[in-house]
Design an enzyme around this catalytic site. Structure first.
Site, PDB file in Angstrom:
ATOM      1  N   ARG A 240      29.524-118.195 -65.756  1.00 12.51           N
ATOM      2  CA  ARG A 240      30.609-117.232 -65.560  1.00 12.51           C
ATOM      3  C   ARG A 240      30.152-115.897 -66.088  1.00 12.51           C
ATOM      4  O   ARG A 240      29.381-115.842 -67.067  1.00 12.51           O
ATOM      5  CB  ARG A 240      31.855-117.646 -66.351  1.00 12.51           C
ATOM      6  CG  ARG A 240      32.789-118.590 -65.643  1.00 12.51           C
ATOM      7  CD  ARG A 240      33.489-117.937 -64.436  1.00 12.51           C
ATOM      8  NE  ARG A 240      34.376-118.857 -63.758  1.00 12.51           N
ATOM      9  CZ  ARG A 240      34.023-119.693 -62.783  1.00 12.51           C
ATOM     10  NH1 ARG A 240      32.772-119.741 -62.354  1.00 12.51           N
ATOM     11  NH2 ARG A 240      34.920-120.481 -62.227  1.00 12.51           N
ATOM     12  N   GLU A 269      32.868-108.973 -62.262  1.00 10.64           N
ATOM     13  CA  GLU A 269      32.532-109.073 -60.842  1.00 10.64           C
ATOM     14  C   GLU A 269      33.785-108.914 -59.969  1.00 10.64           C
ATOM     15  O   GLU A 269      34.884-109.262 -60.417  1.00 10.64           O
ATOM     16  CB  GLU A 269      31.828-110.409 -60.544  1.00 10.64           C
ATOM     17  CG  GLU A 269      32.690-111.634 -60.777  1.00 10.64           C
ATOM     18  CD  GLU A 269      31.905-112.941 -60.625  1.00 10.64           C
ATOM     19  OE1 GLU A 269      30.804-113.063 -61.170  1.00 10.64           O
ATOM     20  OE2 GLU A 269      32.424-113.828 -59.950  1.00 10.64           O
ATOM     21  N   HIS A 287      27.797-114.630 -56.649  1.00 10.29           N
ATOM     22  CA  HIS A 287      28.616-115.803 -57.004  1.00 10.29           C
ATOM     23  C   HIS A 287      28.684-116.804 -55.830  1.00 10.29           C
ATOM     24  O   HIS A 287      29.768-117.092 -55.314  1.00 10.29           O
ATOM     25  CB  HIS A 287      30.025-115.362 -57.435  1.00 10.29           C
ATOM     26  CG  HIS A 287      30.723-116.380 -58.286  1.00 10.29           C
ATOM     27  ND1 HIS A 287      31.596-116.064 -59.294  1.00 10.29           N
ATOM     28  CD2 HIS A 287      30.684-117.742 -58.273  1.00 10.29           C
ATOM     29  CE1 HIS A 287      32.068-117.152 -59.866  1.00 10.29           C
ATOM     30  NE2 HIS A 287      31.520-118.197 -59.255  1.00 10.29           N
TER      31      HIS A 287
HETATM   32  C1  8YV Z   1      33.770-120.795 -56.802  1.00  9.05           C
HETATM   33  C2  8YV Z   1      32.932-121.453 -59.112  1.00  9.05           C
HETATM   34  O1  8YV Z   1      33.193-120.489 -55.591  1.00  9.05           O
HETATM   35  O2  8YV Z   1      33.815-123.627 -58.927  1.00  9.05           O
HETATM   36  C3  8YV Z   1      33.613-122.659 -59.652  1.00  9.05           C
HETATM   37  O3  8YV Z   1      33.951-122.644 -60.842  1.00  9.05           O
HETATM   38  O4  8YV Z   1      32.556-120.606 -59.831  1.00  9.05           O
HETATM   39  C4  8YV Z   1      32.667-121.327 -57.652  1.00  9.05           C
HETATM   40  O5  8YV Z   1      32.287-122.557 -57.142  1.00  9.05           O
HETATM   41  C5  8YV Z   1      34.518-119.584 -57.263  1.00  9.05           C
HETATM   42  O6  8YV Z   1      35.051-119.719 -58.543  1.00  9.05           O
HETATM   43  C6  8YV Z   1      35.661-119.275 -56.299  1.00  9.05           C
HETATM   44  O7  8YV Z   1      36.749-120.103 -56.486  1.00  9.05           O
END
Ligand code: 8YV
Length: 327
Positions: A240, A269, A287
């Protein structure tokens, strides 16, 4: 009886929205507008449930403005966009999408590590710019993956997937740091050895971050931690934004205090720290670690199934909290 009202807060696969329409009265953000928190709250004022992605914040203020809201299904395994305590206190169920993205995300983490250590994007930019006029012995010489030491911070399902790829596929020595130590069986499966965080930073040739974001994990890697790493080391963040101090990382990269970084997630972001955009020794991706069509479909389907199961009375499939009483 009227159907529960659901908001799908970002654009997702249209056929999965159609599936939700069989169960719910659905408002879908088909144009994928990025709503302000106030706009989101206004749309949730008359909704019973919401399908979110990681970019919608669910907190006490929003829950107060959405008195009918009973369930928030996040299409992500991480749920730091949820104020879980506020949701639990308000009797609101939260769900996420674990497991379905583990292998795809571990694949990407490994791909980003390889691209970073072997300087793939930097060399491609050089080639595209027409700068490749002759071969030279040290041109884009990077660091080895095979046989090197891989340090993983955050040894959940995705971290374990990366450990297995490194140990079994590339003969890497794997060390890890985690809030709690894995069982002896899991450590053996991953061929991974538990070490303290500072030791990991000192001995790893490649450090991969897969730790969930919490106030406690904010800036897990800052200037002090970067100073512990080898000058030849690679750092990869697929966890993150906020786990790494991006400003401190840009300085370390520019001054070659570490060799390179691969980043899929950023503080603030989709904005990216401007200094990261100007250093050459960083691979930047927007991401996309879980972004394959089958995996994104599986995530959207699991979020939808959580809503369906919740309103069917079967209970959520993959809950993130357990409110004592539901709204
Ligand atoms: C997502 C992510 O695409 O699952 C997660 O925690 O970071 C990613 O797979 C993103 O958060 C959008 O929902």
């Amino acid at each position: 009886m009227s159907k529960p009202r659901i908001l799908v807060a970002r654009a997702i696969f249209p056929d999965i929205v159609d599936r939700l329409r069989e169960h719910f009265d659905v408002e879908a953000n088909t144009d994928d507008v990025i709503w302000t928190p106030q706009e989101l709250a206004a749309r949730l004022a008359d909704k019973d449930g919401v399908l979110t992605t990681g970019s919608q914040r669910i907190d006490a203020a929003l829950l107060a403005a959405a008195p009918r809201l009973k369930v928030c299904a996040n299409m992500a395994v991480g749920y730091n966009n949820f104020d879980v305590d506020a949701m639990t206190a308000a009797g609101v169920q939260g769900t996420n999408t674990p497991d379905v993205l583990t292998e795809t995300t571990a694949d990407f983490g490994f791909a980003l590590l390889m691209a970073t250590a072997r300087r793939m994007t930097e060399s491609e930019h050089y080639l595209r710019a027409g700068k490749w006029t002759k071969w030279s012995y040290d041109m884009f010489a990077g660091s080895d993956i095979h046989g090197s030491t891989l340090g993983i911070i955050g040894m959940g399902r995705i971290g374990q997937g990366i450990a297995k790829r490194g140990a079994h596929g590339f003969g890497m020595k794997v060390v890890y740091h985690n809030r709690s130590r894995l069982s002896a069986e899991l450590e053996a499966e991953c061929k991974a050895t538990y070490v303290g965080k500072d030791e990991l930073l000192r001995i790893a040739d490649h450090v991969v971050l897969v730790v969930p974001y919490t106030p406690a994990s904010h800036h897990t890697i800052g200037a002090a931690e970067l100073a512990l790493m080898k000058p030849t080391a690679t750092l990869v963040n697929i966890a993150r934004g906020g786990i790494v101090d991006d400003a401190a990382l840009a300085v370390a990269l520019r001054e070659r205090r570490i060799a390179a970084a691969g980043l899929d997630v950023f503080e603030g972001e989709p904005s990216v720290h401007p200094d990261l955009l100007t250093v050459p020794n960083v691979v930047l991706t927007p991401h996309i670690a879980s972004a394959t069509v089958p995996t994104r479909r599986a995530m959207a389907n699991l979020a939808a199934d959580n809503l369906i199961a919740f309103f069917d009375g079967r209970g959520p499939l993959t809950p993130v909290n357990q409110p004592a009483t539901l709204r």
